[in-house]
Design a protein around this motif. Structure first.
Motif, PDB file in Angstrom:
ATOM      1  N   LEU A  22       0.836  -1.200   0.000  1.00  9.28           N
ATOM      2  CA  LEU A  22       0.000   0.000   0.000  1.00  9.28           C
ATOM      3  C   LEU A  22       0.877   1.259   0.000  1.00  9.28           C
ATOM      4  O   LEU A  22       0.616   2.216  -0.722  1.00  9.28           O
ATOM      5  CB  LEU A  22      -0.938   0.001   1.214  1.00  9.28           C
ATOM      6  CG  LEU A  22      -2.031   1.072   1.166  1.00  9.28           C
ATOM      7  CD1 LEU A  22      -3.012   0.807   0.032  1.00  9.28           C
ATOM      8  CD2 LEU A  22      -2.765   1.150   2.491  1.00  9.28           C
ATOM      9  N   ARG A  42       3.881   1.476  -1.174  1.00  9.02           N
ATOM     10  CA  ARG A  42       4.515   1.603  -2.499  1.00  9.02           C
ATOM     11  C   ARG A  42       3.558   2.250  -3.496  1.00  9.02           C
ATOM     12  O   ARG A  42       3.929   3.126  -4.258  1.00  9.02           O
ATOM     13  CB  ARG A  42       4.935   0.223  -3.015  1.00  9.02           C
ATOM     14  CG  ARG A  42       6.333  -0.210  -2.619  1.00  9.02           C
ATOM     15  CD  ARG A  42       6.934  -1.179  -3.650  1.00  9.02           C
ATOM     16  NE  ARG A  42       6.034  -2.239  -4.063  1.00  9.02           N
ATOM     17  CZ  ARG A  42       5.809  -3.354  -3.367  1.00  9.02           C
ATOM     18  NH1 ARG A  42       6.402  -3.537  -2.207  1.00  9.02           N
ATOM     19  NH2 ARG A  42       4.981  -4.270  -3.826  1.00  9.02           N
ATOM     20  N   ILE A  43       2.319   1.772  -3.489  1.00 10.05           N
ATOM     21  CA  ILE A  43       1.320   2.335  -4.408  1.00 10.05           C
ATOM     22  C   ILE A  43       1.162   3.828  -4.153  1.00 10.05           C
ATOM     23  O   ILE A  43       1.184   4.647  -5.076  1.00 10.05           O
ATOM     24  CB  ILE A  43      -0.045   1.620  -4.239  1.00 10.05           C
ATOM     25  CG1 ILE A  43       0.046   0.192  -4.772  1.00 10.05           C
ATOM     26  CG2 ILE A  43      -1.160   2.393  -4.943  1.00 10.05           C
ATOM     27  CD1 ILE A  43      -1.202  -0.649  -4.498  1.00 10.05           C
ATOM     28  N   ARG A  97       4.588   5.837  -5.093  1.00  8.86           N
ATOM     29  CA  ARG A  97       5.046   5.840  -6.474  1.00  8.86           C
ATOM     30  C   ARG A  97       4.104   6.616  -7.389  1.00  8.86           C
ATOM     31  O   ARG A  97       4.496   7.183  -8.398  1.00  8.86           O
ATOM     32  CB  ARG A  97       5.132   4.377  -6.927  1.00  8.86           C
ATOM     33  CG  ARG A  97       5.403   4.176  -8.382  1.00  8.86           C
ATOM     34  CD  ARG A  97       5.427   2.702  -8.714  1.00  8.86           C
ATOM     35  NE  ARG A  97       4.089   2.152  -8.853  1.00  8.86           N
ATOM     36  CZ  ARG A  97       3.831   0.855  -8.897  1.00  8.86           C
ATOM     37  NH1 ARG A  97       4.798  -0.017  -8.753  1.00  8.86           N
ATOM     38  NH2 ARG A  97       2.607   0.430  -9.075  1.00  8.86           N
ATOM     39  N   ASN A  98       2.828   6.635  -7.044  1.00  9.66           N
ATOM     40  CA  ASN A  98       1.824   7.149  -7.974  1.00  9.66           C
ATOM     41  C   ASN A  98       1.620   8.651  -7.803  1.00  9.66           C
ATOM     42  O   ASN A  98       1.477   9.126  -6.686  1.00  9.66           O
ATOM     43  CB  ASN A  98       0.504   6.412  -7.722  1.00  9.66           C
ATOM     44  CG  ASN A  98      -0.387   6.406  -8.950  1.00  9.66           C
ATOM     45  OD1 ASN A  98      -0.778   7.469  -9.416  1.00  9.66           O
ATOM     46  ND2 ASN A  98      -0.668   5.240  -9.469  1.00  9.66           N
ATOM     47  N   PRO A  99       1.615   9.395  -8.908  1.00 11.22           N
ATOM     48  CA  PRO A  99       1.379  10.841  -8.788  1.00 11.22           C
ATOM     49  C   PRO A  99      -0.055  11.169  -8.350  1.00 11.22           C
ATOM     50  O   PRO A  99      -0.309  12.261  -7.844  1.00 11.22           O
ATOM     51  CB  PRO A  99       1.644  11.363 -10.194  1.00 11.22           C
ATOM     52  CG  PRO A  99       1.475  10.192 -11.093  1.00 11.22           C
ATOM     53  CD  PRO A  99       1.849   8.979 -10.299  1.00 11.22           C
ATOM     54  N   SER A 100      -0.993  10.220  -8.543  1.00 12.20           N
ATOM     55  CA  SER A 100      -2.366  10.433  -8.075  1.00 12.20           C
ATOM     56  C   SER A 100      -2.442  10.201  -6.568  1.00 12.20           C
ATOM     57  O   SER A 100      -1.555   9.605  -5.974  1.00 12.20           O
ATOM     58  CB  SER A 100      -3.327   9.466  -8.777  1.00 12.20           C
ATOM     59  OG  SER A 100      -3.345   9.710 -10.155  1.00 12.20           O
ATOM     60  N   ARG A 101      -3.541  10.665  -5.971  1.00 11.94           N
ATOM     61  CA  ARG A 101      -3.719  10.532  -4.514  1.00 11.94           C
ATOM     62  C   ARG A 101      -4.314   9.166  -4.200  1.00 11.94           C
ATOM     63  O   ARG A 101      -5.515   9.031  -3.996  1.00 11.94           O
ATOM     64  CB  ARG A 101      -4.626  11.651  -4.004  1.00 11.94           C
ATOM     65  CG  ARG A 101      -3.979  13.018  -4.131  1.00 11.94           C
ATOM     66  CD  ARG A 101      -4.981  14.152  -3.980  1.00 11.94           C
ATOM     67  NE  ARG A 101      -4.452  15.339  -4.622  1.00 11.94           N
ATOM     68  CZ  ARG A 101      -3.901  16.371  -3.967  1.00 11.94           C
ATOM     69  NH1 ARG A 101      -3.862  16.399  -2.668  1.00 11.94           N
ATOM     70  NH2 ARG A 101      -3.391  17.384  -4.646  1.00 11.94           N
ATOM     71  N   LEU A 102      -3.453   8.129  -4.159  1.00 15.78           N
ATOM     72  CA  LEU A 102      -3.915   6.762  -3.923  1.00 15.78           C
ATOM     73  C   LEU A 102      -3.556   6.311  -2.512  1.00 15.78           C
ATOM     74  O   LEU A 102      -2.686   6.879  -1.860  1.00 15.78           O
ATOM     75  CB  LEU A 102      -3.300   5.802  -4.933  1.00 15.78           C
ATOM     76  CG  LEU A 102      -3.616   6.050  -6.403  1.00 15.78           C
ATOM     77  CD1 LEU A 102      -3.046   4.914  -7.255  1.00 15.78           C
ATOM     78  CD2 LEU A 102      -5.112   6.192  -6.639  1.00 15.78           C
ATOM     79  N   GLY A 103      -4.245   5.230  -2.079  1.00 19.60           N
ATOM     80  CA  GLY A 103      -3.975   4.666  -0.756  1.00 19.60           C
ATOM     81  C   GLY A 103      -4.283   5.638   0.361  1.00 19.60           C
ATOM     82  O   GLY A 103      -3.656   5.641   1.405  1.00 19.60           O
TER      83      GLY A 103
END
Lengths: 454, 249
Positions: free
Chosen positions: B14, B16-17, B20-26
Motif C-alpha cells: 500500500l 509503495r502504491i 510511487r503514484n502521482p495520483s492521490r492513492l492509498g
C-alpha cells in the motif's frame, strides 16, 4: 421575423428565433463573449417570455444553423418522426414545460412525444425551466443502455473510473484502477485519457484495462479516449476496445475543429458494431460541454445551451452507451464560477435525458475558475437521482488533465444519501469481492491491495 | 469510527502504491468520506494553484533567455481569463514591430507564452529552450527570432506566424495548473501558420514538467516532430494521415 414580449415595464422586440433563444439563457460568460447574451436581466426575462409563446413548429422551421449549411442540423431534422411532430407542432414552449413538469406526465408519456422533438425545442424548454424544474424532470426520465452491463435503471447510479496518469504509465493506471474498484466505482466505464494520442499507447491502455476486467471478471467496459481515428486504427489491429469514444460539437464547423464529421462517426460506429470487444448493442461514448463551439469560432452566433443540445441530437444517431458533459472543464470565459457551472450541469443532464440518451456528467472545475470542490459536490448531490453516472478520479484530483472532479469517495456517499445502488451486475460483483454488502461499503473497501499486482 | 481505513496501515504494498503514484492513492476513508488530513491537503493544494494562476513571468527570465517580448490585445489577468479572442491576436503596431525587429520567413518560429501558468515557464524554459535551439540547428532548420508573448493563447502562433511568414510555428505555453503541479507546459506546433487554422491541424505535446515528460526528453521529441512536419509539409491530423500513407508504402 419580429418577436415581441409585453412582460415587465416595456415592450421588447427581438429580430429572430436565434436571438430569442440566446437572450433567454441564464447568464453565462460564454454567451457574453460571443456577444449574443441579454444586455440586462429585464431583457433576459422578456426573451424567456417571448420564447414561452413560440410554437414548436416555429422552432422546427428556424433551426439555428441552416439545414443546407450544416450536417448536424440535417441529422437532427431528418431524425424527426413526422406523425409524432404533427401531434405537438402547435404546442408552445411554455406548454411543453408545463407538460414535462406535470406530476401526471409519466416517463412513458414523455417517451411518446420524444421522436417529435428537435434539439432546438429541447434547448428552448430548458431555458424556461428553473433549477428545480430541470432536476424534477430529469429524475423522472429513465434511459437505460446496455454494453457489458446495463446502465440507467431506476434506483441505480453508476460511475466512470478515470485512472489517468501524466506519463501514460500502465502500472500507475492499474493501481489507480484498483483503488477505484475498491471504492465500488467503475460500472459506467474504466476510461483512460491518454497523454500521447497514438495507436501504440491506445492499444497498451486498452489491453491493460481489458486485462484487469478479464482477470477479475468485472461486469463493465473499457475505453481509451484518444481521437476516434486512433481508436479505429488500434481496433483494426486487434486492440480490445469495449467502447469507442469521441468529443462532439453542436455544429459541423465545431466537429471539424475536433477533426471529425458524420461520415467518420458513421464509419466508427459500423466498425465498432463489428469489432468492439463488448456485448453491446450500445458501444459509443461521447463527451460534450457548453462553449466548445465558441472556443473554435464555430458557433454561428448561437448561444452555448442550444449548441450543447445539438451535440445530444447528433449523439443520439449512434445509440450511445454513455454521454457526459464535461461541464466545468472549459474555463471562466464560458462558465465563470460555481453558480454558472451548476446551472450548466443541470441543463445538460436534463437536455441529454430528454433527448433519450444515457446521460452522465463530469462535475468538474479547473484552477482558473471561481469554483472549488464544494461547488461540484453540490452539483453531484443535485443530480444524484437525475444523471446516469458521474466521473470519479482519486481524491477528486486528475493529475493528467489538471482539473478536479468528483472523488472515488463520492460514489458511496451519493449511494448512501439517496439509497441508490451501482449497476445491478456490478453490485453483485462488488458483493462477491466483499467490497459492498447490502448497498454499503464493507470494512475491506477502499484498499487497492485487495487486487493483486502492484 | 469503525470504517476508517486503510485497514492494513503497515502494508508495504500500500505504501509503495501511494508513494510511487502521482495520483492521490492509498488515502483511506472515514466512512464514505476522505480522511481529514487527506481532505485538508487537497484543499491546501487547490489554494496554492489558485494563487499561481495570478502570477507573472519575470522580466529577468525573458531577458536571460534572449526573447523578444510582445503582448497580445489583452490588458490584464482578468481580461485574459474572460477574453480568449484577445489572447490570440496582436495589434497592428505589434505586428509592425515584429516585422521590423524579427527575422522574416523563418522555417521555424519559436514562441514562448505565459498561458495559465507563469510557473510552467519559469521552471521549464531554462532547460528546454537551449535544447530546442541546438536540436533544430543540428537538423539544419532555420529558426527565427525567439519571441515571448504576455497574455498569449495557443492560437497567437497563427497570428505571429502569419505576420512573419513563418513556414512552421512552435509555441511553448503554460498549462492550467493542476493540484499536483502548476509547472506543466505544452508545446503546440503548426505547419503553415495562418489565422483561423483549426486545432485538428496542430500537433501537441503536453504534460512537460519534471514529474511528467521531462524537458530534456520533450525537447528531443519536439525537434523530431518539427523536422517531420517540415519534411511532410503537414501538422496535426494531416501529419498522422501522412504517416499512415507512409506506413502503407
Amino acid at each position: 421575423m419580429a418577436i415581441t414580449s409585453a412582460i415587465g415595464r416595456e415592450r421588447t422586440t427581438f429580430d429572430s428565433v436565434t436571438e430569442v433563444l440566446a437572450k433567454a439563457n441564464e447568464r453565462k460568460t460564454g454567451d457574453e463573449l460571443a456577444g449574443v447574451a441579454a444586455r440586462s436581466d429585464a431583457e433576459r426575462v422578456a426573451a424567456k417570455d417571448a420564447l414561452s409563446q413560440l410554437t414548436l413548429e416555429t422552432l422546427r422551421e428556424n433551426p439555428v444553423v441552416p439545414y443546407e449549411d450544416d450536417e448536424v442540423t440535417r441529422v437532427i431534422q431528418d431524425t424527426v418522426r413526422e406523425p409524432v411532430y404533427e401531434r405537438i407542432r402547435d404546442w408552445t414552449v411554455g406548454e411543453l414545460r408545463e407538460f414535462l413538469v406535470d406530476s401526471n406526465t409519466t416517463d412513458e408519456d414523455i417517451s411518446a412525444i420524444r421522436p417529435g422533438l428537435t434539439s432546438e425545442m429541447i434547448a428552448a424548454v430548458a431555458k424556461l425551466m428553473s433549477d428545480m424544474d430541470l432536476v424534477l424532470v430529469a429524475s423522472k426520465l429513465t434511459v437505460t443502455a446496455r454494453c457489458n452491463n446495463t446502465i440507467g435503471e431506476p434506483g441505480r447510479l453508476s460511475f466512470r473510473l478515470q485512472p489517468n496518469d501524466p506519463a501514460d504509465d500502465i502500472d500507475n493506471i492499474l493501481d489507480s484502477t484498483r483503488e477505484g474498484l475498491a471504492y465500488g466505482v467503475g460500472d459506467a466505464v474504466i476510461g483512460v485519457n491518454p497523454v500521447t494520442d497514438n495507436v501504440a499507447t491506445t492499444t497498451e491502455i486498452l489491453e491493460a484495462t481489458r486485462g484487469i476486467i478479464d482477470e477479475y471478471e468485472i461486469p463493465t467496459q473499457n475505453c481509451c479516449l484518444s481521437h476516434v481515428t486512433t481508436q479505429m486504427d488500434a481496433i483494426r489491429e486487434g486492440a480490445p476496445a469495449d467502447l469507442i469514444f469521441q468529443s462532439l460539437a453542436g455544429t459541423e464547423a465545431g466537429n471539424d475543429e475536433f477533426g471529425v464529421d458524420v461520415e467518420m462517426l458513421d464509419e466508427a460506429y459500423e466498425l465498432g458494431k463489428k469489432r468492439c470487444s463488448s456485448a453491446g448493442p450500445n458501444i459509443m461514448y461521447f463527451e460534450t460541454g457548453q462553449g466548445s463551439e465558441l472556443s473554435g469560432d464555430a458557433h454561428h452566433d448561437v448561444d452555448q445551451v442550444t449548441l450543447e443540445a445539438r451535440c445530444y441530437g447528433l449523439a443520439k444517431r449512434y445509440d450511445p452507451f454513455i454521454v457526459n458533459t464535461v461541464v466545468g472543464f472549459i474555463g471562466p470565459e464560458y462558465l465563470y464560477d460555481g453558480k454558472q457551472v451548476i446551472r450548466a450541469g443541470l441543463e445538460d443532464v436534463f437536455m441529454g435525458k430528454l433527448h433519450g440518451i444515457s446521460m452522465g456528467i463530469d462535475a468538474c472545475y479547473t484552477n482558473h475558475i471561481q469554483a472549488d470542490q464544494n461547488d461540484i459536490e453540490r452539483l453531484a448531490m443535485l443530480l444524484a437521482t437525475a444523471a446516469n453516472y458521474f466521473i470519479t478520479v482519486p481524491m477528486g484530483d486528475d493529475v493528467m488533465l489538471n482539473y478536479q472532479s468528483n472523488s472515488y469517495h463520492d460514489a458511496a456517499s451519493l449511494w448512501e444519501l439517496h439509497d441508490l445502488r451501482p449497476a445491478a451486475a456490478f453490485e453483485e460483483w462488488l458483493e462477491e469481492m466483499g467490497i459492498m454488502h447490502e448497498g454499503r461499503l464493507t470494512e475491506k473497501a477502499g484498499d487497492p491491495t485487495l487486487f493483486a499486482g502492484g | 469510527m469503525t470504517t476508517t481505513n486503510p485497514p492494513n496501515d503497515h502494508d508495504d504494498r500500500l505504501d509503495r502504491i501511494a508513494d510511487r503514484n502521482p495520483s492521490r492513492l492509498g488515502v483511506g476513508r472515514a466512512g464514505s468520506r476522505p480522511r481529514t488530513e487527506t481532505l485538508l491537503e487537497f484543499r491546501s493544494d487547490h489554494g496554492i494553484a489558485r494563487d499561481a494562476v495570478q502570477s507573472h513571468v519575470s522580466d529577468a527570465l525573458v531577458e536571460e533567455m534572449g526573447l523578444f517580448a510582445v503582448q497580445t490585445l489583452v490588458e490584464d489577468k482578468d481580461e485574459y481569463l474572460a477574453r480568449p479572442d484577445k489572447g490570440r491576436e496582436i495589434s497592428a503596431e505589434t505586428a509592425e514591430l515584429l516585422r521590423e525587429e524579427c527575422q522574416q520567413s523563418p522555417q521555424v518560429q519559436l514562441i514562448v507564452a505565459d498561458g495559465l501558468s507563469s510557473m510552467a515557464i519559469e521552471k521549464n524554459i531554462p532547460d528546454l529552450l537551449p535544447i530546442l535551439l541546438d536540436g533544430l540547428d543540428q537538423r539544419g532548420l532555420d529558426v527565427g527570432t525567439p519571441i515571448f508573448v504576455t497574455y498569449g493563447r495557443v492560437d497567437v502562433m497563427d497570428a505571429i506566424g502569419e505576420e512573419l511568414d513563418a513556414e512552421s510555428c512552435l509555441v511553448l505555453i503554460g498549462e492550467r495548473p493542476g493540484l499536483a503541479t502548476a509547472e506543466s507546459l505544452s508545446a503546440y506546433m503548426v505547419y503553415g501558420p495562418e489565422r483561423g487554422t483549426p486545432t485538428a491541424k496542430k500537433t501537441v505535446i503536453s504534460n512537460i514538467h519534471a514529474g511528467g515528460l521531462p524537458p530534456v526528453e520533450a525537447g528531443a521529441e519536439i525537434v523530431d516532430l518539427i523536422a517531420e512536419m517540415c519534411d511532410k509539409q503537414a501538422s496535426g491530423l494531416d501529419l498522422t494521415a501522412a504517416d499512415r500513407e507512409f506506413a502503407k508504402g
